[in-house]
Design an enzyme around this catalytic site. Structure first.
Site, short mmCIF file in Angstrom:
data_model
loop_
_atom_site.label_atom_id
_atom_site.label_comp_id
_atom_site.label_asym_id
_atom_site.label_seq_id
_atom_site.Cartn_x
_atom_site.Cartn_y
_atom_site.Cartn_z
N ASP A 1 -19.40 94.74 2.15
CA ASP A 1 -19.90 93.69 1.89
C ASP A 1 -20.06 92.84 1.14
O ASP A 1 -21.07 94.47 1.04
CB ASP A 1 -19.23 92.15 3.20
CG ASP A 1 -19.70 92.64 4.69
OD1 ASP A 1 -20.60 93.79 4.07
OD2 ASP A 1 -18.70 92.72 5.75
N ASP B 1 -17.31 87.48 17.24
CA ASP B 1 -16.70 86.41 17.03
C ASP B 1 -15.35 87.63 16.59
O ASP B 1 -14.07 86.39 16.33
CB ASP B 1 -16.53 85.08 16.03
CG ASP B 1 -17.27 86.27 14.82
OD1 ASP B 1 -16.59 86.80 14.44
OD2 ASP B 1 -16.94 84.57 14.39
N HIS C 1 -15.05 88.99 13.89
CA HIS C 1 -14.64 89.41 12.51
C HIS C 1 -15.38 91.16 12.31
O HIS C 1 -15.93 91.78 12.61
CB HIS C 1 -15.72 88.78 12.05
CG HIS C 1 -16.78 88.93 11.59
ND1 HIS C 1 -18.05 87.35 12.25
CD2 HIS C 1 -17.46 89.24 11.19
CE1 HIS C 1 -18.82 88.33 12.22
NE2 HIS C 1 -18.64 89.16 11.80
N GLU D 1 -13.54 86.27 8.47
CA GLU D 1 -14.16 85.23 9.85
C GLU D 1 -13.35 85.01 10.66
O GLU D 1 -11.86 85.59 9.86
CB GLU D 1 -14.89 84.04 9.33
CG GLU D 1 -16.33 84.53 8.60
CD GLU D 1 -17.09 84.45 10.17
OE1 GLU D 1 -16.82 85.28 10.32
OE2 GLU D 1 -18.13 84.13 9.75
#
Length: 260
Positions: free
Chosen positions: A67, A136, A138, A143
């Site tokens: 990314d 979370d 990801h 996400e």
């Protein structure tokens, strides 16, 4: 999915480096998938040490980053292009032109994302993908709510992720709101996926993606469908797993020839 629980990050770095070294020795032109963040650093340190000490050769290998932030100028110290160069690729003998990064500053980001996917396919796909996981759940910057079939694309960051990453910037205001990330569908095409998680703050996410349902609310859970996914955990990150003793027993008794 194989879950391996070890005492700490040093052991994780060694195990992961063993798998990468074995891959490079049987396939010198291997394609590696590189992640940023703190989780992969012990792997990169161990690989750099093996290159310096033992001559582990990366000269024919290619690497693709997971990314990149959108909007950071080239050369920004917190761009993932620079982080990967600083933490890993500058420390081994991989050819700089063989290190590929998503282009977060492209004038036409959708076209740049398509080109990135095409470059991966042209080299035969990723042989081994290193991953971390967010608090979370990801992976990459996919996400919660991301399509399980998604490809490389632009994504908006949720505020929790921006807060988690603010420690790398001077202030929260400097953390970009958008990124380019490989999609979950892209990640799932890697032949071997190796996810690293350390620390008690990751325990809930680890339990959710390893033992919970496969769901877009926990993007890493898609790895339950991967034919060769390895999860490397320290004791703190494994502390919420119901089947932790079973995972330890399985790893302790697996055949030595099997590897990760």
């Amino acid at each position: 999915m194989e879950v391996v629980i070890v005492p700490g990050s040093k052991q994780i770095g060694k195990l992961a480096a063993d798998a990468i070294e074995a891959l490079l020795r049987r396939k010198p032109q291997a394609v590696l998938g590189l992640a940023t963040g703190s989780s992969p650093l012990p792997i990169y340190d161990e690989l750099a040490a093996r290159h310096e000490r033992d001559g582990l050769d990366f000269s024919q290998a290619h690497a693709f980053a997971l990314d990149e932030y959108v909007g950071l100028e080239r050369g920004h110290p917190e761009s993932y292009r620079e982080v990967i160069r600083r933490e890993f690729t500058s420390r081994v003998n991989i050819t700089p032109e063989n290190v590929h990064n998503p282009d977060g500053s492209a004038a036409d980001i959708p076209a740049a994302c398509s080109s990135y996917e095409e470059a991966m396919h042209a080299l035969g796909g990723v042989d081994l993908q290193i991953l971390g996981v967010g608090t979370d759940g990801h992976i990459g910057f996919n996400e919660p709510g991301s399509s399980l079939a998604s490809r490389t694309r632009i994504k908006s960051l949720i505020e929790q992720t921006r807060r988690d990453n603010a420690r790398f910037f001077n202030s929260m205001a400097e953390v970009p709101h958008h990124v380019v990330t490989q999609g979950l569908g892209t990640i799932m095409e890697a032949r071997h996926v190796m996810l690293v998680a350390t620390g008690a703050q990751k325990a809930q996410a680890v339990r959710d993606f390893v033992e919970g349902p496969v769901s877009a609310i926990c993007p890493a859970s898609v790895l339950q469908f991967h034919p060769h996914a390895t999860v490397l955990l320290d004791e703190a990150a494994a502390s919420s797993l119901k089947l932790a003793d079973f995972y330890r027993h399985t790893y302790d008794n697996k055949p030595g020839w099997q590897g990760l």
